[in-house]
Design a protein around this motif. Structure first.
Motif, PDB file in Angstrom:
ATOM      1  N   LEU A 129       2.109 -34.043  21.398  1.00  0.00           N
ATOM      2  CA  LEU A 129       1.200 -33.908  22.543  1.00  0.00           C
ATOM      3  C   LEU A 129       1.780 -34.647  23.735  1.00  0.00           C
ATOM      4  CD1 LEU A 129      -0.559 -32.891  20.315  1.00  0.00           C
ATOM      5  CD2 LEU A 129      -2.269 -34.608  20.872  1.00  0.00           C
ATOM      6  N   ARG A 130       2.015 -33.932  24.810  1.00  0.00           N
ATOM      7  CA  ARG A 130       2.581 -34.558  26.001  1.00  0.00           C
ATOM      8  C   ARG A 130       1.690 -34.302  27.208  1.00  0.00           C
ATOM      9  NH1 ARG A 130       9.191 -34.330  25.335  1.00  0.00           N
ATOM     10  NH2 ARG A 130       9.134 -35.730  23.559  1.00  0.00           N
ATOM     11  N   PRO A 131       0.745 -35.182  27.443  1.00  0.00           N
ATOM     12  CA  PRO A 131      -0.146 -35.012  28.597  1.00  0.00           C
ATOM     13  C   PRO A 131       0.605 -35.323  29.899  1.00  0.00           C
ATOM     14  CG  PRO A 131      -0.837 -36.902  27.251  1.00  0.00           C
ATOM     15  CD  PRO A 131       0.441 -36.398  26.676  1.00  0.00           C
ATOM     16  N   GLY A 176       9.533 -26.750  24.712  1.00  0.00           N
ATOM     17  CA  GLY A 176       8.643 -27.890  24.936  1.00  0.00           C
ATOM     18  C   GLY A 176       9.398 -29.108  25.434  1.00  0.00           C
ATOM     19  N   ASP A 177      10.621 -29.278  24.947  1.00  0.00           N
ATOM     20  CA  ASP A 177      11.466 -30.381  25.407  1.00  0.00           C
ATOM     21  C   ASP A 177      11.728 -30.228  26.900  1.00  0.00           C
ATOM     22  OD1 ASP A 177      13.231 -32.625  25.195  1.00  0.00           O
ATOM     23  OD2 ASP A 177      14.908 -31.222  25.247  1.00  0.00           O
ATOM     24  N   MET A 178      12.093 -29.035  27.307  1.00  0.00           N
ATOM     25  CA  MET A 178      12.467 -28.819  28.707  1.00  0.00           C
ATOM     26  C   MET A 178      11.240 -28.801  29.622  1.00  0.00           C
ATOM     27  SD  MET A 178      15.637 -26.195  28.266  1.00  0.00           S
ATOM     28  CE  MET A 178      14.625 -24.780  28.200  1.00  0.00           C
ATOM     29  N   SER A 230       8.408 -30.196  29.224  1.00  0.00           N
ATOM     30  CA  SER A 230       7.721 -31.483  29.375  1.00  0.00           C
ATOM     31  C   SER A 230       8.475 -32.412  30.326  1.00  0.00           C
ATOM     32  CB  SER A 230       7.460 -32.152  28.021  1.00  0.00           C
ATOM     33  OG  SER A 230       8.655 -32.392  27.325  1.00  0.00           O
ATOM     34  N   ASP A 231       9.802 -32.312  30.384  1.00  0.00           N
ATOM     35  CA  ASP A 231      10.533 -33.071  31.405  1.00  0.00           C
ATOM     36  C   ASP A 231      10.156 -32.570  32.793  1.00  0.00           C
ATOM     37  OD1 ASP A 231      11.927 -34.624  29.568  1.00  0.00           O
ATOM     38  OD2 ASP A 231      13.831 -34.399  30.638  1.00  0.00           O
ATOM     39  N   CYS A 232      10.035 -31.270  32.890  1.00  0.00           N
ATOM     40  CA  CYS A 232       9.661 -30.650  34.161  1.00  0.00           C
ATOM     41  C   CYS A 232       8.254 -31.116  34.566  1.00  0.00           C
ATOM     42  CB  CYS A 232       9.723 -29.132  33.978  1.00  0.00           C
ATOM     43  SG  CYS A 232       9.232 -28.217  35.413  1.00  0.00           S
TER      44      CYS A 232
END
Ligand code: IPM
Ligand code: MG
Length: 368
Positions: free
Chosen positions: A105-107, A248-250, A252-254
């Protein structure tokens, strides 16, 4: 709940500096009556230096037995020349896979005080509150076959495999739909069904799950490239995004940059809920070990502290204390305190502070 047992992995680079601030918060929580204890273990380069591997079996076992794990960051130039399977990052991936932490989960929340710190215009990000739910134990990160083979004549071939099964897609979909239900009621599922079979399956399974069990949730689908574009064009159109490991990795950095700095994003990596109600969980900042600023006392500890807030909420059921910690962070930012990564423009009314001072300010607000 009886005494909660935590495990801390400070890791490498700025990890130990930001974890020190987390530990101070834990001390304060214990003093005010929260029944917790914690232990520390080595992960990543720190573990390689001592044990020759980025994650020992003993450390993995302790992490599995803990009620929750708090992590700093791993990696650094010192270990970059090591063979792939003993690099610091493999320790982190081993932890994710070993504890089956499939739900990440990346809020991405834009604090009011930071809406001018984003590289995007203020009105685009002000009030932003979205969550990216990233599948964390499958996809191209772990798919087989993988490797680099020698084809002779100086020619080599590098292979990774993107692979997802029905059950892998359904269990992450379940988490994302459930989260959307407790929030704005909207879920956007992201893949590349226009070019990848795994994306076609992803879209079909998520759609089916929605029809079967989550007909109250407004489901939409988006290609990953378009999603990257939409995140910078109009991020507030989203509520919850569910996507695979690599996208999701990319994404979420964005999304992190929408909030002002990568130094602001916490995350929770969760396993399946066990029959006793517990679940394996690792909480960590989305940012990395930032070797370029490590050891200088300027790293932003807020993502780590916000990860601790997520730990309180998701693993200890301490929603009130989690909210208090988040509000403490908010007040410190409103008062104008900034680590260097958060400073933009002329920085008027802003005071630039280091890691320790920022941590101390949050602690003071939390305890007041
Ligand atoms: C993340 C990181 C990791 C990943 C690295 C450090 C292996 O970028 O958690 O987003 O790629 O998953
Ligand atoms: Mg990443």
């Amino acid at each position: 709940m009886s005494r909660a047992r935590l495990l801390l992995f400070a890791g490498d680079g700025i990890g130990p500096e930001i974890m020190a601030e987390g530990a101070r918060l834990l001390e304060a929580l214990r003093s005010e009556g929260l029944d917790i204890e914690w232990e520390e273990e080595l992960l990543g380069g720190a573990s390689i230096d001592k044990h020759g591997v980025p994650l020992t079996d003993a450390a993995l076992k302790k992490a599995g037995e803990a009620d929750a794990v708090l992590m700093g960051a791993v990696g650094g130039a010192k270990w970059d020349t090591l063979p792939f399977d003993v690099r610091p990052e493999r320790g982190l991936l081993g932890l994710r896979k070993g504890l089956d932490l499939f739900a990440n989960l990346r809020p991405a929340l834009c604090f009011a005080a930071l809406s001018a710190s984003s590289s995007l215009r203020e009105e685009v990000v002000a009030g932003l509150d979205i969550v990216i739910v990233r599948e964390l134990t499958g996809g191209v990160y772990f798919g087989e076959p993988r490797g680099i083979e020698d084809l002779g004549n100086g020619e080599r071939r590098g292979v990774n495999t993107q692979v997802y099964t029905t059950s892998e897609i359904r269990r992450i979909g379940d988490v994302a739909f459930g989260l959307a239900r407790g929030r704005g009621g909207r879920l956007c599922s992201v893949e590349k069904a226009n070019v990848m079979e795994s994306g076609v399956l992803w879209r079909e399974e998520i759609t089916k799950l929605g029809e079967e069990r989550f007909s109250d949730i407004e489901l939409s689908h988006m290609y990953a490239d378009n999603c990257a574009m939409q995140l910078v064009k109009n991020p507030k159109q989203f509520d919850v995004i569910v996507t695979d490991n690599l996208f999701g990795d990319m994404l979420s950095d964005c999304a992190a940059m929408l909030t002002g700095s990568l130094g602001m994003l916490p995350s929770a990596s969760l396993g399946e809920t066990r029959p006793d109600g517990g679940r394996a969980a690792v909480y960590e900042p989305v940012h990395g070990s930032a070797p370029d600023i490590a050891g200088r006392g300027v790293a932003n500890p807020l993502a780590l502290l916000l990860s601790l807030a997520m730990l309180l909420r998701w693993s200890l059921g301490e929603d009130g204390r989690a909210r208090r910690l988040e509000e403490a962070v908010e007040r410190v930012l409103s008062a104008g305190l900034r680590t260097p990564d958060l400073v933009s423009g002329d920085g008027e009314g802003v005071r630039v502070v280091g890691t320790k001072e920022m941590g101390a300010a949050v602690l003071k607000e939390f305890s007041s």
